[in-house]
Design a protein around this motif. Structure first.
Motif, PDB file in Angstrom:
ATOM      1  N   LYS A 121       1.892  -7.430 -37.546  1.00 47.89           N
ATOM      2  CA  LYS A 121       1.919  -7.794 -36.426  1.00 47.89           C
ATOM      3  C   LYS A 121       3.298  -7.302 -35.658  1.00 47.89           C
ATOM      4  CE  LYS A 121      -1.556 -10.920 -36.418  1.00 47.89           C
ATOM      5  NZ  LYS A 121      -2.966 -10.468 -36.301  1.00 47.89           N
ATOM      6  N   PRO A 122       3.170  -7.331 -34.235  1.00 43.90           N
ATOM      7  CA  PRO A 122       4.432  -6.880 -33.574  1.00 43.90           C
ATOM      8  C   PRO A 122       5.397  -8.132 -33.503  1.00 43.90           C
ATOM      9  CG  PRO A 122       2.733  -7.281 -31.965  1.00 43.90           C
ATOM     10  CD  PRO A 122       1.994  -7.458 -33.368  1.00 43.90           C
ATOM     11  N   GLU A 123       6.612  -8.119 -33.380  1.00 43.45           N
ATOM     12  CA  GLU A 123       7.541  -9.193 -33.241  1.00 43.45           C
ATOM     13  C   GLU A 123       7.231 -10.162 -32.137  1.00 43.45           C
ATOM     14  OE1 GLU A 123       9.970 -11.947 -34.532  1.00 43.45           O
ATOM     15  OE2 GLU A 123       9.784 -10.244 -35.553  1.00 43.45           O
ATOM     16  N   HIS A 124       6.745  -9.446 -30.889  1.00 40.52           N
ATOM     17  CA  HIS A 124       6.520 -10.038 -29.762  1.00 40.52           C
ATOM     18  C   HIS A 124       5.307  -9.476 -29.166  1.00 40.52           C
ATOM     19  CE1 HIS A 124       9.992 -12.571 -29.203  1.00 40.52           C
ATOM     20  NE2 HIS A 124      10.621 -11.725 -29.776  1.00 40.52           N
ATOM     21  N   LYS A 125       4.284 -10.321 -28.554  1.00 36.85           N
ATOM     22  CA  LYS A 125       3.264  -9.537 -28.062  1.00 36.85           C
ATOM     23  C   LYS A 125       3.482  -8.975 -26.364  1.00 36.85           C
ATOM     24  CE  LYS A 125      -1.444 -10.552 -26.140  1.00 36.85           C
ATOM     25  NZ  LYS A 125      -2.477 -11.755 -25.750  1.00 36.85           N
ATOM     26  N   SER A 126       2.994  -7.589 -26.425  1.00 39.73           N
ATOM     27  CA  SER A 126       3.675  -7.024 -25.000  1.00 39.73           C
ATOM     28  C   SER A 126       2.467  -7.355 -24.014  1.00 39.73           C
ATOM     29  CB  SER A 126       3.660  -5.421 -25.554  1.00 39.73           C
ATOM     30  OG  SER A 126       2.507  -4.810 -25.884  1.00 39.73           O
ATOM     31  N   GLY A 127       2.807  -7.276 -22.625  1.00 39.43           N
ATOM     32  CA  GLY A 127       1.854  -7.448 -21.839  1.00 39.43           C
ATOM     33  C   GLY A 127       1.288  -8.841 -21.521  1.00 39.43           C
ATOM     34  N   THR A 177      -1.168 -13.303 -32.340  1.00 40.42           N
ATOM     35  CA  THR A 177      -1.292 -12.109 -32.033  1.00 40.42           C
ATOM     36  C   THR A 177       0.287 -11.495 -32.128  1.00 40.42           C
ATOM     37  OG1 THR A 177      -0.769 -12.706 -29.762  1.00 40.42           O
ATOM     38  CG2 THR A 177      -3.078 -12.429 -30.310  1.00 40.42           C
ATOM     39  N   SER A 178       1.093 -12.348 -32.499  1.00 37.16           N
ATOM     40  CA  SER A 178       2.389 -11.569 -32.834  1.00 37.16           C
ATOM     41  C   SER A 178       3.011 -12.643 -33.776  1.00 37.16           C
ATOM     42  CB  SER A 178       3.269 -11.575 -31.547  1.00 37.16           C
ATOM     43  OG  SER A 178       3.392 -12.862 -31.072  1.00 37.16           O
TER      44      SER A 178
END
Length: 61
Positions: A55-61, A4-5
């Motif tokens: 994809k985002p660098e890090h998954k938020s939340g 997911t990231s």
């Protein structure tokens, strides 16, 4: 199970490398260490093969 990231994809790749014996398990840190213990080589391969585009660098939340 796709990553997911970007960070998750990279961690899966590091864990896969250790599971295959290409990297020392002692070199793993954080998420990649727990992934190596808890996931099969097939699961790690699927996650590591996820495309990074969008994809985002890090998954938020």
């Amino acid at each position: 199970m796709p990553a997911t990231s970007k960070a998750q994809q990279k961690a899966a790749g590091a864990a896969l490398s250790a599971k295959r014996g290409d990297t020392k398990k002692s070199d793993l840190k954080g998420a990649s260490r727990s992934m190596e213990d808890s996931m099969s080589e097939k699961e790690l391969k699927e996650m590591a093969a996820t495309k990074r585009k969008g994809k985002p660098e890090h998954k938020s939340g």
